[in-house]
Design an enzyme around this catalytic site. Sequence first.
Site, mmCIF file in Angstrom:
data_model
loop_
_atom_site.group_PDB
_atom_site.id
_atom_site.type_symbol
_atom_site.label_atom_id
_atom_site.label_comp_id
_atom_site.label_asym_id
_atom_site.label_seq_id
_atom_site.Cartn_x
_atom_site.Cartn_y
_atom_site.Cartn_z
ATOM 1 N N THR A 121 6.116 -8.195 9.197
ATOM 2 C CA THR A 121 7.246 -8.589 10.198
ATOM 3 C C THR A 121 8.475 -8.384 11.500
ATOM 4 O O THR A 121 8.515 -9.436 11.765
ATOM 5 C CB THR A 121 7.608 -9.850 9.169
ATOM 6 O OG1 THR A 121 6.470 -10.811 8.185
ATOM 7 C CG2 THR A 121 8.777 -11.337 9.177
ATOM 8 N N ASP B 82 6.503 -2.464 -2.038
ATOM 9 C CA ASP B 82 6.604 -0.709 -1.412
ATOM 10 C C ASP B 82 7.924 0.326 -1.069
ATOM 11 O O ASP B 82 7.610 1.792 -1.262
ATOM 12 C CB ASP B 82 5.171 -0.425 -0.020
ATOM 13 C CG ASP B 82 4.132 -0.840 -0.654
ATOM 14 O OD1 ASP B 82 3.911 -0.831 -1.320
ATOM 15 O OD2 ASP B 82 3.565 -1.289 0.155
ATOM 16 N N ARG C 195 -0.072 -13.148 7.553
ATOM 17 C CA ARG C 195 0.023 -11.594 7.383
ATOM 18 C C ARG C 195 -0.387 -11.347 9.036
ATOM 19 O O ARG C 195 -1.792 -12.287 9.233
ATOM 20 C CB ARG C 195 -0.934 -11.130 6.922
ATOM 21 C CG ARG C 195 -0.243 -10.804 5.958
ATOM 22 C CD ARG C 195 -1.143 -9.471 5.100
ATOM 23 N NE ARG C 195 -1.378 -8.673 3.268
ATOM 24 C CZ ARG C 195 -0.136 -8.658 3.585
ATOM 25 N NH1 ARG C 195 1.141 -7.537 4.053
ATOM 26 N NH2 ARG C 195 0.148 -7.897 1.790
ATOM 27 N N ARG D 87 -9.779 7.772 -23.839
ATOM 28 C CA ARG D 87 -9.892 8.274 -22.215
ATOM 29 C C ARG D 87 -8.667 8.568 -21.953
ATOM 30 O O ARG D 87 -7.925 8.296 -22.505
ATOM 31 C CB ARG D 87 -11.043 6.516 -22.855
ATOM 32 C CG ARG D 87 -11.802 6.092 -23.475
ATOM 33 C CD ARG D 87 -12.703 5.160 -21.952
ATOM 34 N NE ARG D 87 -13.922 4.597 -22.733
ATOM 35 C CZ ARG D 87 -14.443 3.777 -22.521
ATOM 36 N NH1 ARG D 87 -14.182 3.668 -21.682
ATOM 37 N NH2 ARG D 87 -15.619 3.893 -23.387
#
Length: 366
Positions: free
Chosen positions: A116, A138, A81, A173
Amino acid sequence: MRLAVLTGGGDVPGLNPCIQSIATSAWQRGWDVVGLRRGWEGVLEIDPSDPWANENSVMMLDKDRVRGIDRQGGTILHSSRCDPRVTDEGDQTQKVLDTLDALEVDVLITMGGDGTLRFSAYLSSLGRNVISIPKTMDNDVYGTDYCIGFSTAVTRSVQAINSLRTTAASHERIAVIELFGRRSGETALLSGFLSQADRTVIAEVPADMDVLLPLLLGDKQANPESYAICLVSEGAKLSGATDFADEINKSNTSRTGLNIGTQLAREIEARSDERTIVQELAYLMRAGEPDAMDRMVGFAFGALAVQLIEQDRMANMVCLTDGNYGVVPIGTLLEDSKGVNVSGLYDANQYRPNLIQVEGMPMFLY
């Protein structure tokens, strides 16, 4: 003709099929292909006066090197990155240009997400021949309906969510499962829909515990096995909470605050008698080999990039729009941001995907 290929940002399954496709398509035309390792950071480590000396940053992508890589996850070129315009040494764009010249690169093909591809567009604006390929699990690059890595991330997430049901049921749970997705909740939305999770909190809609908690308690009570599943995007936040934008842009180890999954689970336990399970899927979402969709898109995007170069159509980004492969100007991603169409695909009052309109929508609905 010599092409150079670079992968930047987070790795995703499907990059290696794309690299192989570029290399194979280039050989068929008699062109050379150079791989630039470790993204822009690796490029900055190359000495323009002797660029071939750094074997850790430059490799020839010959037939032996790319044989069989389509079956592998990640990227053989490794990644980083890094924006060369913002480094400790200042703006190093000129060094990137000098290195490309020293390597005698005619065209640069970059594969990445928002960061990028922004620098790729910048190089293009300086007159360099650049073709960009969108990849991010994403799926939030503006200008394309689909990015390499999205399908595999959803597939991995659905598998993990369904596996976690056994533990949630055994202990009765509420399971809070956190998925990657900093600014866009698309991965969580589709994973929640396909796994039929009880509730899904996306990055675009804050979680109001006065609304969400009663829903989860009702879900658990209605379930014969007495458990509930709540997905949450890592970029989501609780209503009234301090903006998490600065924290979410840091690496996992650099964040000082609690992740949203833990915050949400603590609120559930503080406001009720229920116990929770918290699970961050994180890097498991993009681990391992690509699924069929990402392998197919990787191959197609790579071939299309080389076809554009052959047609002298530089300064473009390959894309998928309404299920069709296509091309948009390389700077398109700078024009806007991309996220969930909340009004059309999400019920913010129920914290659930809501496919109000399906006819005429692309396969992945975005």
